[in-house]
Scaffold this active site. Structure first.
Site, PDB file in Angstrom:
ATOM      1  CE  LYS A 195      -3.683   2.329   2.789  1.00 40.30           C
ATOM      2  NZ  LYS A 195      -4.649   2.200   3.586  1.00 40.30           N
ATOM      3  CE  LYS A 248      -5.518   1.504   0.087  1.00 37.23           C
ATOM      4  NZ  LYS A 248      -6.786   1.468   0.876  1.00 37.23           N
TER       5      LYS A 248
HETATM    6  C1  PBG Z   1      -7.539   2.734   5.678  1.00 39.51           C
HETATM    7  C2  PBG Z   1      -7.991   2.893   4.313  1.00 39.51           C
HETATM    8  C3  PBG Z   1      -7.548   3.774   3.290  1.00 39.51           C
HETATM    9  C4  PBG Z   1      -8.144   3.293   2.050  1.00 39.51           C
HETATM   10  C5  PBG Z   1      -8.379   1.992   2.127  1.00 39.51           C
HETATM   11  N1  PBG Z   1      -8.334   1.507   3.755  1.00 39.51           N
HETATM   12  C6  PBG Z   1      -7.137   5.187   3.517  1.00 39.51           C
HETATM   13  C7  PBG Z   1      -5.907   5.559   3.744  1.00 39.51           C
HETATM   14  O1  PBG Z   1      -4.874   4.713   3.954  1.00 39.51           O
HETATM   15  O2  PBG Z   1      -5.636   6.882   3.831  1.00 39.51           O
HETATM   16  C8  PBG Z   1      -8.094   4.048   0.689  1.00 39.51           C
HETATM   17  C9  PBG Z   1      -9.126   3.534  -0.228  1.00 39.51           C
HETATM   18  C10 PBG Z   1      -9.626   4.646  -1.399  1.00 39.51           C
HETATM   19  O3  PBG Z   1      -8.972   5.526  -1.367  1.00 39.51           O
HETATM   20  O4  PBG Z   1     -10.408   4.076  -1.962  1.00 39.51           O
HETATM   21  N2  PBG Z   1      -6.228   2.817   5.987  1.00 39.51           N
END
Ligand code: PBG
Length: 323
Positions: A195, A248
């Site tokens: 991530k 992601k």
């Molecule tokens: C929680 C989380 C996030 C997303 C998914 N789980 C936000 C982040 O890390 O700031 C982002 C998902 C999206 O942008 O659609 N940590």
């Protein structure tokens, strides 16, 4: 071989199926609530009863599953709402589990603290130093126990899969250990293994009300420049017991999806995140892109790169297009 659609269909290499798509839901308190998220046209904060209706539609459309995020009534420093057995996601899971729709869908709980902490970070925050030199840091190890509690509480409430998205080191192992110890050895972990600290999460932070109140997430989410590091994170998570991994954002990181596909045998998901969704929506509103074609092309690309399944806010719409 491109002369006719039957011929193109015969030699098509990549297939997109509604069953490969996971639809994210943002659950909020109340009843009959369906409140639009400004930065994500077509996305809503839903109360539990409305979430059940969404699940029924998702099941009718043949989607693969739902990914649940929560907007708690109140927030605090420890993110208590995340692991509260009566927390908002736990309530939704129990209600969904009772519905017919749940028999056809995989219910996935997003495991993270950022929607539940008053400071908006994904872990426990500690202050070091004083006065103008004071700094705040997310403390990795104390966070692990809270994440593990969250996962157990979601499994207890009916989650078929738990998906840690926080990016703390060691959390997959901690969650696996806790699930096994509490009688949930059968609950798989879908780890957001790679991530990246990304600008493309912007709209989500409005949807989940989780923007950090200070600092950013660069100390725990990955540097977008690093592919080899992403692969190390993936290896570590699998070693710790991840059953599936999620990548992601998706579109700016297709090389990571492809490299992961070639490296590991576990199922891989790609998350087409909020910013990817909203930028397409903005172009559709302007009339700059052909909506139906762009949606499907963006998703087929992720499958072609190597994703077995895709988390996308377009899930319902894509399923209708595919029908
Ligand atoms: C929680 C989380 C996030 C997303 C998914 N789980 C936000 C982040 O890390 O700031 C982002 C998902 C999206 O942008 O659609 N940590």
């Amino acid at each position: 071989m491109r002369r006719s659609e039957p011929l193109r269909a015969l030699v098509r290499e990549t297939v997109l199926d509604p069953g490969d798509l996971i639809y994210p839901l943002f659950i909020c308190p109340g009843k009959g609530v369906r409140s639009p998220v400004g930065s994500m046209p077509g996305v809503f904060n839903l109360s539990v009863d409305e979430a059940v209706r969404e699940a029924e539609e998702a099941a009718r459309l043949g989607l693969g599953g739902l990914l649940l995020f929560g907007l708690p009534e109140t927030k605090d420093e420890q993110g208590t709402g995340a692991w509260d057995d009566n927390g908002i996601v736990q309530q939704a899971l129990r209600a969904l589990k009772r519905s017919e729709a749940a028999k056809k869908l995989v219910l996935i709980g997003d495991v993270c603290l950022c929607e539940y902490t008053s400071h908006g970070h994904c872990g426990v925050v500690v202050k070091s130093g004083d006065g103008p030199n004071a700094s705040f840091e997310v403390d990795n190890d104390p966070t692990l126990e809270l994440l593990a509690r969250t996962a157990v509480s979601q499994a207890k409430a009916g989650a078929d899969v738990v998906a840690p998205s926080d990016m703390m080191d060691g959390r997959v192992g901690a969650i696996r250990h806790a699930l096994d110890a509490e009688g949930y050895a059968e609950t798989p972990i879908l780890s957001y293994a790679s991530k990246f600290a990304s600008a493309f999460y912007g709209p989500f932070r409005e949807a989940a009300d989780s923007a950090p109140q200070f600092g950013d997430r660069k100390t725990y989410q990955m540097d977008g420049a690093n592919l080899r590091e992403a692969l190390r994170e993936i290896d570590l998570d699998i070693e710790e017991g991840a059953d599936m991994i999620l990548m992601k954002p998706a579109m700016p990181y297709l090389d990571v999806v492809r490299a992961a596909r070639e490296r590991v045998g576990v199922p891989i998901g790609a998350y087409q995140v909020s910013g990817e969704y909203s930028m397409l929506q903005a172009a559709f509103e302007k009339g700059w892109l052909d909506r139906d074609r762009a949606i499907l092309e963006s998703l087929v690309g992720l499958r072609r790169a190597g994703a077995d399944f895709i988390v996308t806010y377009f899930a319902k719409e894509a399923a209708k297009l595919l029908a």
